[in-house]
Design a protein around this motif. Structure first.
Motif, PDB file in Angstrom:
ATOM      1  N   ALA A   1       0.843  -1.196   0.000  1.00 27.41           N
ATOM      2  CA  ALA A   1       0.000   0.000   0.000  1.00 27.41           C
ATOM      3  C   ALA A   1       0.876   1.242   0.000  1.00 27.41           C
ATOM      4  CB  ALA A   1      -0.908  -0.002   1.222  1.00 27.41           C
ATOM      5  N   SER A   2       0.421   2.266  -0.706  1.00 26.61           N
ATOM      6  CA  SER A   2       1.145   3.543  -0.698  1.00 26.61           C
ATOM      7  C   SER A   2       0.195   4.736  -0.611  1.00 26.61           C
ATOM      8  CB  SER A   2       2.007   3.679  -1.954  1.00 26.61           C
ATOM      9  OG  SER A   2       1.185   3.714  -3.109  1.00 26.61           O
ATOM     10  N   GLN A   3      -1.119   4.479  -0.618  1.00 28.72           N
ATOM     11  CA  GLN A   3      -2.082   5.566  -0.602  1.00 28.72           C
ATOM     12  C   GLN A   3      -3.118   5.373   0.493  1.00 28.72           C
ATOM     13  OE1 GLN A   3      -3.506   5.282  -4.688  1.00 28.72           O
ATOM     14  NE2 GLN A   3      -2.244   7.056  -5.227  1.00 28.72           N
ATOM     15  N   PHE A   4      -3.653   6.487   0.942  1.00 29.91           N
ATOM     16  CA  PHE A   4      -4.787   6.491   1.860  1.00 29.91           C
ATOM     17  C   PHE A   4      -5.735   7.567   1.355  1.00 29.91           C
ATOM     18  CE2 PHE A   4      -2.227   9.892   3.396  1.00 29.91           C
ATOM     19  CZ  PHE A   4      -3.012  10.722   4.171  1.00 29.91           C
ATOM     20  N   ALA A   5      -6.941   7.610   1.902  1.00 31.66           N
ATOM     21  CA  ALA A   5      -7.917   8.572   1.390  1.00 31.66           C
ATOM     22  C   ALA A   5      -8.949   8.910   2.448  1.00 31.66           C
ATOM     23  CB  ALA A   5      -8.622   8.000   0.157  1.00 31.66           C
ATOM     24  N   LEU A   6      -9.585  10.035   2.243  1.00 30.61           N
ATOM     25  CA  LEU A   6     -10.764  10.395   3.015  1.00 30.61           C
ATOM     26  C   LEU A   6     -11.972  10.024   2.169  1.00 30.61           C
ATOM     27  CD1 LEU A   6     -11.968  12.011   5.542  1.00 30.61           C
ATOM     28  CD2 LEU A   6     -12.460  13.731   3.801  1.00 30.61           C
ATOM     29  N   VAL A   7     -12.924   9.330   2.766  1.00 29.31           N
ATOM     30  CA  VAL A   7     -14.151   8.973   2.064  1.00 29.31           C
ATOM     31  C   VAL A   7     -15.082  10.185   2.120  1.00 29.31           C
ATOM     32  CG1 VAL A   7     -16.132   7.401   1.961  1.00 29.31           C
ATOM     33  CG2 VAL A   7     -13.896   6.566   2.781  1.00 29.31           C
ATOM     34  N   GLU A   8     -15.469  10.679   0.945  1.00 32.15           N
ATOM     35  CA  GLU A   8     -16.444  11.776   0.900  1.00 32.15           C
ATOM     36  C   GLU A   8     -17.854  11.224   0.768  1.00 32.15           C
ATOM     37  OE1 GLU A   8     -17.548  15.841  -1.558  1.00 32.15           O
ATOM     38  OE2 GLU A   8     -15.550  14.992  -1.756  1.00 32.15           O
TER      39      GLU A   8
END
Length: 188
Positions: free
Chosen positions: A44-51
């Motif tokens: 893994a290299s990414q994370f995100a905020l769920v909109e």
């Protein structure tokens, strides 16, 4: 971007310079239902905020059985955190249960901001603390509460998920069969 700013503001107030540095990392992305945000066995290299939308993190056994670990709904951060932090291969899958809009960022770029912006590092610590507390609470519920009580906790903590995702995903999350969940729901 407004959802990201509101979520960060609930954790800590950033000045304009800090916000500019942080927000520059995030880009909007549309994910379709059933697509994967993270795959078991990959790095893994990414994370995100769920909109918008709902994702699930789950384990898959060698026989193909799936066990839902957690759900990510709007205004929560999603990522394969163990892989992000350790650099090891991911042990879980993260899949979209609905169409999703996320604000995605590169995790190594995020951590590079820590020395220059201590408040941004504090965000990471606060999120880690929140996830630890949630994980501990869930583990305690799995071993101390009856299935009906776990379902009631789920309804309180995730009041809108039942209308958005299939019941068998909820049953898996609760550690019960879909049939058992149907009986609990019918008894209400």
């Amino acid at each position: 971007m407004k959802a990201l700013q509101q979520t960060i503001d609930q954790l800590i107030h950033l000045n304009d310079t800090e916000w500019s540095a942080l927000s520059a990392l995030f880009q909007p992305k549309q994910l379709q239902k059933k697509t994967y945000f993270a795959n078991c066995g990959e790095y893994a290299s990414q994370f995100a905020l769920v909109e918008t939308g709902v994702l699930r993190a789950f384990y898959r056994t060698d026989t193909g059985e799936e066990y839902n670990k957690t759900f990510f709904s709007p205004n929560t951060f999603v990522g394969a955190y163990a892989s992000l932090i350790t650099g090891n291969k991911n042990l879980i899958d993260i899949q979209c249960l609905t169409d999703c809009t996320v604000w995605i960022a590169d995790y190594p770029s995020f951590t590079k901001l820590f020395d220059a912006y201590p408040k941004i590092e504090r965000i990471a610590r606060l999120l880690a603390e929140q996830y630890f507390i949630q994980k501990e609470k869930r583990e305690i519920h799995l071993v101390t509460l009856e299935a009906k009580e776990r379902y009631q906790v789920f309804q309180t903590e995730h009041p809108h998920l039942e209308q958005l995702i299939p019941q068998y995903h909820i049953a898996s999350y609760l550690g019960i069969s879909a049939t058992q969940l149907s009986r609990i729901r019918a008894a209400k």
